[in-house]
Scaffold this motif. Structure first.
Motif, PDB file in Angstrom:
ATOM      1  N   PRO A 191       8.694   8.060 -38.018  1.00 28.32           N
ATOM      2  CA  PRO A 191       9.877   7.686 -38.469  1.00 28.32           C
ATOM      3  C   PRO A 191      10.696   6.458 -37.554  1.00 28.32           C
ATOM      4  CG  PRO A 191       9.514  10.045 -38.035  1.00 28.32           C
ATOM      5  CD  PRO A 191       8.290   9.019 -37.730  1.00 28.32           C
ATOM      6  N   ALA A 192      11.611   6.084 -38.364  1.00 33.86           N
ATOM      7  CA  ALA A 192      12.060   4.723 -37.643  1.00 33.86           C
ATOM      8  C   ALA A 192      12.524   4.807 -36.272  1.00 33.86           C
ATOM      9  CB  ALA A 192      13.500   4.313 -38.753  1.00 33.86           C
ATOM     10  N   VAL A 193      13.091   5.987 -36.087  1.00 33.05           N
ATOM     11  CA  VAL A 193      13.364   6.248 -34.462  1.00 33.05           C
ATOM     12  C   VAL A 193      12.359   5.852 -33.530  1.00 33.05           C
ATOM     13  CG1 VAL A 193      14.678   7.857 -33.033  1.00 33.05           C
ATOM     14  CG2 VAL A 193      14.761   8.283 -35.523  1.00 33.05           C
ATOM     15  N   LEU A 194      11.131   6.009 -33.790  1.00 30.26           N
ATOM     16  CA  LEU A 194       9.929   5.949 -33.151  1.00 30.26           C
ATOM     17  C   LEU A 194       9.443   4.384 -33.073  1.00 30.26           C
ATOM     18  CD1 LEU A 194       7.984   9.155 -33.759  1.00 30.26           C
ATOM     19  CD2 LEU A 194       9.603   8.614 -31.883  1.00 30.26           C
ATOM     20  N   GLY A 195      10.243   3.518 -33.620  1.00 23.35           N
ATOM     21  CA  GLY A 195       9.848   2.101 -33.713  1.00 23.35           C
ATOM     22  C   GLY A 195       8.352   1.936 -34.421  1.00 23.35           C
ATOM     23  N   ASP A 196       7.911   0.658 -33.966  1.00 23.76           N
ATOM     24  CA  ASP A 196       6.782   0.047 -34.636  1.00 23.76           C
ATOM     25  C   ASP A 196       5.599   0.460 -33.661  1.00 23.76           C
ATOM     26  OD1 ASP A 196       4.496  -1.221 -35.660  1.00 23.76           O
ATOM     27  OD2 ASP A 196       5.730  -2.839 -36.690  1.00 23.76           O
ATOM     28  N   PRO A 197       4.734   1.354 -34.051  1.00 20.22           N
ATOM     29  CA  PRO A 197       3.481   1.683 -33.023  1.00 20.22           C
ATOM     30  C   PRO A 197       2.453   0.509 -32.895  1.00 20.22           C
ATOM     31  CG  PRO A 197       3.316   2.604 -35.329  1.00 20.22           C
ATOM     32  CD  PRO A 197       4.497   1.891 -35.166  1.00 20.22           C
ATOM     33  N   VAL A 198       2.556  -0.457 -33.476  1.00 18.78           N
ATOM     34  CA  VAL A 198       1.496  -1.687 -33.453  1.00 18.78           C
ATOM     35  C   VAL A 198       2.239  -2.654 -32.736  1.00 18.78           C
ATOM     36  CG1 VAL A 198      -0.048  -3.250 -34.511  1.00 18.78           C
ATOM     37  CG2 VAL A 198       0.424  -0.852 -35.500  1.00 18.78           C
ATOM     38  N   LEU A 199       3.358  -3.158 -33.158  1.00 17.99           N
ATOM     39  CA  LEU A 199       4.028  -4.375 -32.370  1.00 17.99           C
ATOM     40  C   LEU A 199       4.646  -4.195 -31.347  1.00 17.99           C
ATOM     41  CD1 LEU A 199       5.024  -6.258 -35.729  1.00 17.99           C
ATOM     42  CD2 LEU A 199       3.014  -6.634 -34.315  1.00 17.99           C
ATOM     43  N   ALA A 200       5.700  -2.901 -31.164  1.00 14.91           N
ATOM     44  CA  ALA A 200       6.308  -2.661 -30.122  1.00 14.91           C
ATOM     45  C   ALA A 200       6.175  -1.130 -29.903  1.00 14.91           C
ATOM     46  CB  ALA A 200       7.846  -2.776 -30.435  1.00 14.91           C
ATOM     47  N   PRO A 201       5.275  -0.773 -29.295  1.00 20.02           N
ATOM     48  CA  PRO A 201       4.534   0.667 -29.069  1.00 20.02           C
ATOM     49  C   PRO A 201       5.215   1.367 -28.228  1.00 20.02           C
ATOM     50  CG  PRO A 201       3.102  -0.745 -28.247  1.00 20.02           C
ATOM     51  CD  PRO A 201       3.961  -1.610 -28.739  1.00 20.02           C
ATOM     52  N   THR A 202       6.136   0.944 -27.214  1.00 12.79           N
ATOM     53  CA  THR A 202       6.752   1.269 -26.068  1.00 12.79           C
ATOM     54  C   THR A 202       7.360   2.877 -26.385  1.00 12.79           C
ATOM     55  OG1 THR A 202       6.928  -0.503 -25.295  1.00 12.79           O
ATOM     56  CG2 THR A 202       8.144   1.153 -24.155  1.00 12.79           C
ATOM     57  N   THR A 203       8.306   2.954 -27.425  1.00  9.66           N
ATOM     58  CA  THR A 203       8.812   4.086 -27.755  1.00  9.66           C
ATOM     59  C   THR A 203       7.751   5.224 -28.201  1.00  9.66           C
ATOM     60  OG1 THR A 203      10.676   2.754 -28.676  1.00  9.66           O
ATOM     61  CG2 THR A 203      11.094   5.029 -28.601  1.00  9.66           C
ATOM     62  N   TYR A 204       7.177   4.501 -29.287  1.00  9.99           N
ATOM     63  CA  TYR A 204       6.091   5.589 -29.822  1.00  9.99           C
ATOM     64  C   TYR A 204       5.207   6.205 -28.964  1.00  9.99           C
ATOM     65  CZ  TYR A 204       2.751   7.630 -33.088  1.00  9.99           C
ATOM     66  OH  TYR A 204       2.024   8.290 -33.805  1.00  9.99           O
ATOM     67  N   PHE A 205       4.608   5.375 -27.886  1.00  7.53           N
ATOM     68  CA  PHE A 205       3.946   5.964 -26.632  1.00  7.53           C
ATOM     69  C   PHE A 205       4.743   6.848 -25.893  1.00  7.53           C
ATOM     70  CE2 PHE A 205       2.478   5.460 -22.224  1.00  7.53           C
ATOM     71  CZ  PHE A 205       1.085   5.610 -22.336  1.00  7.53           C
ATOM     72  N   TYR A 206       5.813   6.697 -25.592  1.00  8.58           N
ATOM     73  CA  TYR A 206       6.491   7.794 -25.150  1.00  8.58           C
ATOM     74  C   TYR A 206       6.714   9.030 -25.647  1.00  8.58           C
ATOM     75  CZ  TYR A 206       7.360   4.208 -21.213  1.00  8.58           C
ATOM     76  OH  TYR A 206       7.387   3.706 -20.137  1.00  8.58           O
ATOM     77  N   PHE A 207       6.871   8.669 -26.898  1.00  6.22           N
ATOM     78  CA  PHE A 207       6.968  10.099 -27.757  1.00  6.22           C
ATOM     79  C   PHE A 207       5.545  10.750 -27.736  1.00  6.22           C
ATOM     80  CE2 PHE A 207       6.124  11.823 -32.126  1.00  6.22           C
ATOM     81  CZ  PHE A 207       7.006  12.954 -32.078  1.00  6.22           C
ATOM     82  N   CYS A 208       4.545  10.098 -27.761  1.00  7.25           N
ATOM     83  CA  CYS A 208       2.865  10.771 -27.917  1.00  7.25           C
ATOM     84  C   CYS A 208       2.836  11.296 -26.463  1.00  7.25           C
ATOM     85  CB  CYS A 208       1.849   9.605 -28.225  1.00  7.25           C
ATOM     86  SG  CYS A 208       1.843   9.100 -29.949  1.00  7.25           S
ATOM     87  N   LEU A 209       3.102  10.560 -25.225  1.00  2.78           N
ATOM     88  CA  LEU A 209       3.061  11.164 -24.189  1.00  2.78           C
ATOM     89  C   LEU A 209       3.773  12.395 -24.148  1.00  2.78           C
ATOM     90  CD1 LEU A 209       1.704  10.497 -21.315  1.00  2.78           C
ATOM     91  CD2 LEU A 209       4.016   9.393 -20.716  1.00  2.78           C
ATOM     92  N   ALA A 210       5.031  12.397 -24.415  1.00  2.00           N
ATOM     93  CA  ALA A 210       5.692  13.719 -24.238  1.00  2.00           C
ATOM     94  C   ALA A 210       5.185  14.806 -25.145  1.00  2.00           C
ATOM     95  CB  ALA A 210       7.181  13.504 -25.008  1.00  2.00           C
ATOM     96  N   ALA A 211       4.570  14.575 -26.479  1.00  2.00           N
ATOM     97  CA  ALA A 211       4.067  15.725 -27.152  1.00  2.00           C
ATOM     98  C   ALA A 211       2.688  16.118 -26.338  1.00  2.00           C
ATOM     99  CB  ALA A 211       3.608  14.751 -28.623  1.00  2.00           C
ATOM    100  N   SER A 212       1.860  15.143 -25.855  1.00  2.00           N
ATOM    101  CA  SER A 212       0.822  15.639 -24.904  1.00  2.00           C
ATOM    102  C   SER A 212       1.151  16.655 -23.849  1.00  2.00           C
ATOM    103  CB  SER A 212       0.050  14.630 -24.671  1.00  2.00           C
ATOM    104  OG  SER A 212      -0.547  13.577 -25.520  1.00  2.00           O
ATOM    105  N   LEU A 213       2.179  16.179 -23.132  1.00  2.76           N
ATOM    106  CA  LEU A 213       2.649  17.051 -22.073  1.00  2.76           C
ATOM    107  C   LEU A 213       3.121  18.426 -22.445  1.00  2.76           C
ATOM    108  CD1 LEU A 213       4.538  14.176 -19.982  1.00  2.76           C
ATOM    109  CD2 LEU A 213       2.437  15.506 -19.365  1.00  2.76           C
ATOM    110  N   VAL A 214       3.963  18.444 -23.654  1.00  4.64           N
ATOM    111  CA  VAL A 214       4.643  19.663 -24.321  1.00  4.64           C
ATOM    112  C   VAL A 214       3.245  20.452 -24.509  1.00  4.64           C
ATOM    113  CG1 VAL A 214       5.651  20.748 -26.328  1.00  4.64           C
ATOM    114  CG2 VAL A 214       6.688  18.845 -25.051  1.00  4.64           C
ATOM    115  N   VAL A 215       2.286  19.855 -25.160  1.00  9.86           N
ATOM    116  CA  VAL A 215       1.156  20.656 -25.698  1.00  9.86           C
ATOM    117  C   VAL A 215       0.575  21.135 -24.358  1.00  9.86           C
ATOM    118  CG1 VAL A 215      -1.266  20.712 -26.646  1.00  9.86           C
ATOM    119  CG2 VAL A 215       0.824  19.681 -27.983  1.00  9.86           C
ATOM    120  N   PHE A 216       0.294  20.361 -23.401  1.00  9.90           N
ATOM    121  CA  PHE A 216      -0.490  20.980 -22.236  1.00  9.90           C
ATOM    122  C   PHE A 216       0.381  21.953 -21.667  1.00  9.90           C
ATOM    123  CE2 PHE A 216      -1.154  20.293 -17.654  1.00  9.90           C
ATOM    124  CZ  PHE A 216      -2.525  20.358 -17.479  1.00  9.90           C
TER     125      PHE A 216
END
Lengths: 363, 325
Positions: free
Chosen positions: B147-172
């Protein structure tokens, strides 16, 4: 062979669960409804088999029995199914033998298969060795590889079946990468010897069939009978079965269980190598086929019952027949779904008998 | 003694801080190539670790389920032009449903049988999806963007990285919470004593199946995150090699500890990315590490850490208590 899943309750498949088919106890207090509930899945499975075979036969016989009808093709497809079943049996019997005897799931079995094929391929096309000599060398060599694997990595943690499976997976990872490095990513085929190449006439419809595939069917039958006699009728086979049933007691009575298991692992690995040479001659050798044949062998063992030789034969036949007929007789456009039928086979067997068709449920 | 305890407490905080600081400190490449892959590979490995350590089920079907979710999401959002969030939800849902079916089929078995059955189911599902032309897996599905909110995962991955990190923490956190609930306790009971649990009225198969469905949903989430990170999906993403990779990551990290999943995924990713610079046979190296870990430390790297921890504590506790162990 079939009674080898009885011990070691800790990892037996049906531990802590009532017999799904219903033993004598459940029959005693069953009503017709319970009987139907217990037998229903079996009936559905049987119905599916009848439906599938009926569909295939209807197409095969649809244009009459003459030489211009569909029957000659049906016969050739069936022969191909038999040859494939022979190949699957050669590959799967080694896995089930090792599993049945030692409860070791050799996840590197597919790698041994592919390595055997590659060894024979190098010997015949690179070193110019005779095919018959090459298959002998490859078979023994793979037996030795398996033996080394067993002696170095598996022997000292016998009974820790999950750890052993992980060890063999790690070995298969290494072997696959090394084979890629040494034999390349191109598909290779072993050339059959002149005596076995060409085709032979079949007694019906003036059909001809490749001699090598006929030989594969014969070898698979021969190996199956030899294995059965070896396990059931020889002194060594008795020692093997004693070692499985009660290793400690067998050892106390003077049986060297270690040697017995090592020999069994050697022979099981030899079978993988032998299958690899036949597979490399009929089909081809390429990276990834190790996984494909591991999968086929595992499906055979799941369907037939872990450790059962007859189960391996039946499983190989079922898998090969389904794959061969599905490739030809499914309605056009449906052929990508052929793999779904394999899933149905595995799922149906697991739902009916989690221990496989010929596997004995745990005591 | 207290200083050591403080040090031990500090390790997870330091690891988390390092993860949070990855995008600003290590730059775009490290974030995208190592960070994102560590997170989604760790998440698949965590679904395996959850099943293995709390359910006693070493499943090789996780990559198959991961692939089902990724593929279905990619197909829905690219070919069917569905909203990425909805597509992701549908993908994870499908993985959970298939996981329940697989779980129901495999739950009659334990241990190494379970391993074989799940491997067969995963390989079959891979072959089905690779063969059916409608899914377009053979050519691969390209241009799968989050989704556009999460930004471009290849060129500007910062937002998407934090999203994945949050997802990992939530699952953990979710898994850590779940294993303390009555369901989680019963699941561990089924793992250890299925017969007694059955006698107490808990149906072991039901618990195994439900846990498997949950594991499938986690693997499905990882599949969605992976397909968004790579912006494409192909048959190679869910082949047997990837199944073995996930197993390798989980085992290297430690199959019996949840945090081991991400640790193993990190080690695996680093080896995979920097290995080729040193040798073409880096897969052999990964295999060798896998083998050595299984042979010497069944608890993986986390297990080695625990052993060092125990040894240090023995030393700190004084020689007498240490020898008395």
């Amino acid at each position: 062979m079939t009674d080898t899943t009885s011990n070691h309750g800790a990892s037996s498949p049906t531990r802590g669960r009532p017999d799904p088919i219903g033993g004598p106890a459940s029959i005693a207090r069953s009503s017709w409804r319970r009987t139907l509930a217990a037998r229903g899945p079996a009936l559905i499975g049987f119905g599916l088999v009848v439906l599938g075979l009926g569909g295939v036969l209807a197409q095969a016989l649809s244009k009459g029995l003459g030489p211009t009808g569909n029957l000659p093709i049906f016969i050739l497809v069936s022969m191909n199914a038999l040859a494939l079943a022979g190949l699957y049996f050669l590959a799967g019997s080694g896995l089930t033998l090792i599993f049945g005897l030692m409860r070791v799931v050799n996840m590197a079995h597919g790698s041994l298969y592919l390595l055997g094929g590659y060894i024979a391929w190098s010997l015949t096309s690179k070193a110019g060795l005779d095919w018959f000599l090459a298959i002998g060398v490859a078979t023994i060599a793979i037996g030795v590889v398996g033996l080394v694997m067993e002696e170095v990595f598996l022997r000292w943690n016998l009974g820790q079946d999950l750890r052993q499976a992980l060890i063999t997976i790690a070995i298969s990872l290494i072997l696959a990468d090394q084979m890629l490095a040494n034999f390349g990513a191109m598909a290779q085929t072993i050339t059959p010897p002149p005596v076995l190449s060409g085709s032979a006439p079949l007694p019906v419809y003036d059909l001809r069939y490749p001699i090598f595939k006929l030989v594969t069917i014969g070898v698979a039958l021969g190996i199956g009978i030899l294995l059965w006699v070896w396990i059931q009728r020889t002194r060594f086979g008795i020692l093997v079965r004693a070692g499985i049933d009660d290793g400690a007691m067998a050892a106390a009575l003077g049986v060297n269980v270690r040697v017995v298991f090592a020999v069994a692992f050697f022979i099981g690995s030899c079978l993988a190598g032998l299958a690899g040479v036949f597979g490399g001659t009929i089909l081809s050798l390429a990276p990834g086929l190790d996984g494909a044949f591991l999968l086929s062998s595992i499906i055979i063992v799941i369907v037939g019952g872990m450790g059962s030789l007859i189960g391996a034969a039946v499983g190989a036949l079922l898998l090969a027949v389904i794959q061969s007929y599905a490739a030809v007789y499914l309605p056009s456009g449906w052929s990508p779904y052929a793999m779904v039928l394999t899933f149905v086979l595995v799922a149906a067997v697991l739902a009916l008998k989690p221990s496989g068709l010929f596997g004995r449920a745990s005591a | 003694m207290t200083a050591y305890q403080l040090l031990r407490r500090a390790i997870p905080v330091a690891v988390l801080a390092l993860a949070v600081l990855t995008p600003p400190v290590f730059g775009t490449y490290a974030t995208s190539a190592i960070g994102l892959k560590t997170l989604w590979l760790g998440l698949v490995a965590a679904s395996l670790t959850f099943l293995a350590s709390y359910g006693g089920m070493v499943s090789l079907a996780q990559v198959g389920l991961f692939g089902v979710a990724g593929l279905f999401t990619a197909w829905l959002s690219v070919d069917q032009k569905l909203d990425p969030w909805l597509a992701a939800g549908a993908g994870i849902g499908l993985a959970a449903v298939i996981g329940l079916v697989f779980g129901a089929l495999a739950s009659g078995s334990v241990g190494v049988y379970f391993l074989m059955i799940t491997l067969a189911l995963a390989m079959i599902s891979y072959n089905v999806f690779a063969a059916v032309p409608q899914f377009g897996l053979h050519e691969g599905i390209n241009g799968v963007f989050p989704p556009a909110v999460l930004g471009d995962p290849v060129l500007a991955p910062t937002t998407y990285f934090y999203f994945c990190l949050a997802a990992s923490l939530v699952v953990f956190a979710l898994i850590r919470y779940l294993v303390r609930t009555p369901f989680g306790i019963a699941l561990q009971g089924v793992r250890d004593e299925p017969t007694r649990m059955a006698a107490l009225g808990f149906n072991p198969r039901v618990y195994r199946t439900l846990a498997f469905g949950l594991g499938a949903a986690i693997a499905g989430l990882a599949g969605v995150l992976s397909v968004w990170s790579n912006t494409r999906m192909s048959a190679g993403s869910i082949s047997l090699e990837v199944t073995i990779d996930v197993l390798a990551a989980a085992v290297i990290g430690g199959l019996w500890r949840l945090e081991g999943a991400w640790l193993g995924a990190f080690v695996f990713t680093v080896l995979e990315i920097y290995g080729p610079a040193f040798t073409d046979r880096y897969v052999t190296i990964i295999g060798a590490i896998f083998l050595v870990i299984v042979l010497l430390s069944p608890g993986g790297l986390v297990g080695i850490g625990s052993r060092i921890d125990a040894a240090v504590r023995r030393v700190l506790a004084g020689p007498v208590a240490g020898e008395g162990r």
